[in-house]
Design a protein around this motif. Sequence first.
Motif: not given
Length: 264
Positions: A44-48
């Motif tokens: 999720l952090a990578v997606a953000l």
Amino acid sequence: MDYADRVAGLFGPRQRQLSLSKLLDFTPLSPAVQAHLAQVYVTLAVALCLSAAGVYASALTGFGQGLGMLGFLVSVPWMLATPPRPDTLGKRRALFGAAALSQGLLLAPIVRAALALHPGVLFTAFAGTAGVFACFSAAALLSPRRQYLFLGGLLSSVLSTFFLLRFATWAFGGRALLFEAELYLGLAVFAGYVVYDTQMIVERCEAGIPDVLRDALDLFVDFAAIFVRLLAILLRNAEEKKRRERESESRSRRRGAGTSRLGH
């Protein structure tokens, strides 16, 4: 048993065969689920980060919401339709990245407007979204298992009602009122989806069908939906405050001019 069979076992006709003891299983999270959740939140952090890159790319190239919408509508169904196997991992990661970049293109106009009008609001909206997301995720993880799964039907019904009302406003008007409802009630709905999706992630993992990319995508969509609504609310409040300040200054100048004329 392949992936499709296991999904059918969890959500299909075999669901009726679950015993009452399993339905009332409120045991703590297993180490496997904890490890899976850690991977989901890292993804999720990578997606953000990729979404932020999409906003930046839009500012540099001028690519707008049309391309973002096309990319999102193509990449997300394609990724979900691709079975999560080792040989498809690279393809699914690429589609996941494309979805996150496309979401950044979709968010670019409102982010640019915030930077141009009220830059401080952008950080406040992101921090507020992160706080809401963290609190509701923690509530889902610390609550007994399956406690909030009933929210799925309720939240889906509210979103379906929004879609029907949007079509109705095209014919009969009332878009301003619908916009208000979509902002505030929509914010509550997607906060609820954080709880629901988090518990669904746990259940799928416990059932032996973990999918890091799909689970991270669910949470990413929730995060983006909360962020854009919270940013819109804060921007509108900032504009309203600025308008009231201008009106107050204008009234003060008029009173000052009137006092000056009386003095002469």
